[in-house]
Design an enzyme around this catalytic site. Structure first.
Site, short mmCIF file in Angstrom:
data_model
loop_
_atom_site.label_atom_id
_atom_site.label_comp_id
_atom_site.label_asym_id
_atom_site.label_seq_id
_atom_site.Cartn_x
_atom_site.Cartn_y
_atom_site.Cartn_z
N HIS A 188 0.82 -1.21 0.00
CA HIS A 188 0.00 0.00 0.00
C HIS A 188 0.85 1.25 0.00
O HIS A 188 0.45 2.28 -0.53
CB HIS A 188 -0.96 -0.01 1.18
CG HIS A 188 -2.16 -0.83 0.86
ND1 HIS A 188 -2.45 -2.01 1.48
CD2 HIS A 188 -3.11 -0.63 -0.08
CE1 HIS A 188 -3.54 -2.52 0.94
NE2 HIS A 188 -3.96 -1.70 0.00
N GLU A 427 -11.42 -10.30 -35.28
CA GLU A 427 -9.98 -10.34 -35.53
C GLU A 427 -9.61 -11.32 -36.63
O GLU A 427 -8.44 -11.64 -36.82
CB GLU A 427 -9.21 -10.62 -34.24
CG GLU A 427 -9.68 -11.81 -33.45
CD GLU A 427 -8.95 -11.97 -32.11
OE1 GLU A 427 -7.92 -11.32 -31.88
OE2 GLU A 427 -9.42 -12.78 -31.30
N ASN A 450 -4.53 -6.43 -34.02
CA ASN A 450 -3.27 -7.19 -34.08
C ASN A 450 -3.47 -8.45 -34.93
O ASN A 450 -2.73 -8.71 -35.88
CB ASN A 450 -2.80 -7.60 -32.68
CG ASN A 450 -2.77 -6.44 -31.71
OD1 ASN A 450 -2.66 -5.30 -32.12
ND2 ASN A 450 -2.88 -6.73 -30.43
N ASP A 451 -4.46 -9.24 -34.53
CA ASP A 451 -4.70 -10.47 -35.29
C ASP A 451 -5.36 -10.19 -36.63
O ASP A 451 -5.09 -10.89 -37.61
CB ASP A 451 -5.55 -11.45 -34.47
CG ASP A 451 -4.69 -12.23 -33.50
OD1 ASP A 451 -3.57 -12.62 -33.89
OD2 ASP A 451 -5.11 -12.43 -32.34
N CYS A 498 -9.56 -2.77 -29.55
CA CYS A 498 -8.63 -3.05 -28.45
C CYS A 498 -7.25 -3.50 -28.92
O CYS A 498 -6.41 -3.86 -28.12
CB CYS A 498 -9.23 -4.07 -27.49
SG CYS A 498 -9.50 -5.67 -28.25
C1 PEP Z 1 -5.80 -8.37 -31.15
O1 PEP Z 1 -5.62 -9.41 -31.76
O2 PEP Z 1 -5.80 -7.23 -31.69
C2 PEP Z 1 -6.01 -8.39 -29.69
C3 PEP Z 1 -6.35 -7.32 -29.03
O3 PEP Z 1 -5.79 -9.56 -29.05
P1 PEP Z 1 -4.35 -10.16 -28.69
O4 PEP Z 1 -3.33 -9.13 -28.99
O5 PEP Z 1 -4.41 -10.55 -27.26
O6 PEP Z 1 -4.28 -11.34 -29.60
MG MG Z 2 -6.06 -11.35 -30.85
#
Ligand code: PEP
Ligand code: MG
Length: 544
Positions: A188, A427, A450-451, A498
């Site tokens: 803490h 994705e 990302n994917d 995300c």
């Molecule tokens: C993505 O694929 O964009 C994603 C957010 O998932 P991760 O990076 O965990 O595969």
């Molecule tokens: Mg992903």
């Protein structure tokens, strides 16, 4: 010049004179010459006085660090009233003829040892809190004054350890930073230091002879330089000034809406990998958790986390976000994230292999545990569930059927579950192409750039040789995102994004123009992104 390493609590720089501070050990005499009843009333008077001090500290902390972190002093108040703790003190007084201070010190040591022995790291840190509370009462009983370096000069404090209450009581107008020999980054004290924005290092093996010497505490590189040369001093001073200016600018955006100049509102949320990221999310004023990568709960351990283990983590997360939405993505294991106990066989093409929802739907015994844990946590906050790596409508329908079965099961067992929005990660190109069908099945989409980039461009995201071919700005990727957003909105779904691209300021305008409703990024990217959004004007025509 001497250099010593430690563990950084806050990225920041402090430059100034070191003041080494050793707490005076309070000597408590064991045997009392008073009656047990008299010792008991001494204890009760000190207990009341400690409660009063803690109330004042709480009020002070509310102003400096806010409600969430100030809550530690409410916890201290509760500890002081705890039946077992008070019972242990009373028993020692009535049966051993000891002084009140001795009885409190002994109870404090016993309870703190018991907390230290627990496996849950969140309960382990309570050990320091029991010691802190006990010391407060002992000081009141013995008349010891709480200490700290005296004088007018600003200083970097070096101490063996600091309790949360000592941290809040430190004179902020003079304290530049601190380093402690003991303490952990999750204690803490560390949390308070972070919230108060004090650069600090723990685990530094400092030397008493440093007292009075000039030092640079470098929270970026987790080290302290004692007696630095002129050149290093002026370079670090320039870095310190730049850091302070930037941090102040961004902190001013806490509590402000993420809204463009023409009034378009977006939510800026945090991507987290576990509870340890929550504090950073709150610190950076996340408007929710847009992605909780639950697979991290399964990594680095010998066996599956139980339903109860998971429930506790999700519950604490949902409760900490205090009504703001927490999107828990179900297990996205396989590919690069592997745990031996899953018994996954090596694959030729792991990114195209047995992973995520494919594992969950074929091993429902694992999936059900997680779904039950999420459902149970939904009774304690605003939780949502999201399925990763979706390529077919059938997968979502099967996952939802399992979710419903788990809800029914819990109902039969009389276990509460709250409302739960259901979403899917977009994705894969297949998910984009069937986005209309998917949108009819769910409440929201989250765009995993990302994917999506990896699968759209057929470029392995982990292969460093392919770096220049992994192009998330590729028109194919951007058009896919747009298609998914439009399909979602046609069916009343909201859309988050995300993937890493969400934090790229050069694309913020593009995403907002597409109609993305929420951007979820790593906690430290939240305030810079909010700043970017607040500078945009979507009513102006798009650039040349
Ligand atoms: C993505 O694929 O964009 C994603 C957010 O998932 P991760 O990076 O965990 O595969
Ligand atoms: Mg992903």
């Amino acid at each position: 010049m001497k250099v010593a390493a430690g563990t950084s609590i806050l990225k920041g720089i402090a430059i100034g004179t070191i003041r080494v501070y050793h707490k005076e050990e309070t000597r408590t005499s064991r045997l009392s010459h008073l009656t047990p009843e008299q010792e008991l009333s001494r204890f009760q008077a000190a207990q009341r006085a400690a409660q009063k001090q803690l109330e004042e500290l709480y009020t002070r902390a509310l102003e400096t660090v806010g409600e969430r972190d100030a809550a530690i002093f409410e916890i201290h108040q509760m500890m002081l009233e705890d039946e077992d703790y008070v019972g242990a003190v009373r028993e020692a007084l009535s049966t051993q003829g000891v002084t009140a201070e001795y009885a409190v010190q002994a109870a404090g040591e016993r309870f703190s040892a018991a907390f230290s022995a627990l496996e849950d790291p969140y309960l382990q840190v309570r050990a320091a809190d029991v010691r802190d509370v006990s010391r407060r009462v002992v000081d009141l009983l013995t008349g010891a004054a709480p200490g700290g370096p005296e004088g007018e000069e600003p200083f970097i404090l070096a101490a063996d350890d600091l309790t949360p209450s000592e941290t809040v009581q430190l004179d902020r107008s003079r304290l530049l930073g601190f380093l402690t020999r003991h303490g952990s980054p999750t204690s803490h004290t560390a949390i308070l230091a972070r919230t108060m924005g004090i650069p600090a290092l723990v685990g530094v093996d400092f030397d008493d002879s440093w007292d009075g010497h000039t030092a640079i505490l470098d929270g970026y590189h987790s080290c302290v330089y004692v007696d630095p040369g002129e050149e290093l001093l002026s370079a670090m001073e320039a870095r310190r000034r730049a850091h302070v200016q930037r941090a102040a600018l961004l902190q001013g955006l806490r509590g402000q809406p993420s809204v463009t100049l023409d009034g378009t509102r977006t939510a800026v949320c945090a991507n987290i990998g576990g509870e340890e990221d929550l504090e950073a999310a709150l610190q950076n004023d996340a408007e929710g958790v847009g992605l909780f990568r639950s697979e991290f709960l399964y990594l680095n351990r010998k066996d599956f986390p139980s339903e109860e283990d998971q429930f506790q983590v999700y519950r604490r997360t949902a409760a900490a976000m205090d009504g703001k939405r927490v999107v828990i993505r179900t297990l996205d294991i396989g590919s690069d994230k592997r745990a031996d106990y899953f018994g996954l066989e090596p694959e030729e093409n792991p990114a195209l292999g047995y992973r995520a929802i494919r594992i969950c739907l074929t091993r429902p015994e694992i999936f059900r545990q997680q779904l039950r844990a999420i459902l149970r946590a939904s009774a304690y906050g605003n939780a949502a569930v999201m399925f990763p790596m979706i390529t077919a409508l059938r997968e979502v329908q099967e996952a939802k059927a399992l979710l419903n079965a788990c809800r029914e099961e819990l109902k039969r067992e009389g276990v509460p579950a709250g409302p739960l929005e259901v979403g899917v990660m977009i994705e894969t190109p297949a998910a984009v192409m069937i986005a209309d069908e998917l949108a009819r099945e769910v409440d929201f989409f989250s765009l995993g750039t990302n994917d999506l980039t990896q699968y759209t461009l057929a470029v392995d995201r982990r292969n460093p040789k392919l770096g220049r071919f992994f192009d998330p700005y590729h028109p194919a990727v951007l058009r896919m995102l747009k298609m998914a957003v439009e399909a979602a909105h046609r069916h009343g779904c909201w859309v988050g994004l995300c993937g890493e691209l969400g934090a790229d300021p050069s694309l913020t305008e593009t995403f907002l123009r597409m109609g993305v409703d929420e951007l979820s990024v790593s906690p430290t990217a939240i305030l810079p992104l909010r700043k970017r959004i607040r500078g945009l004007d979507l009513s102006r025509r798009e650039g040349p």
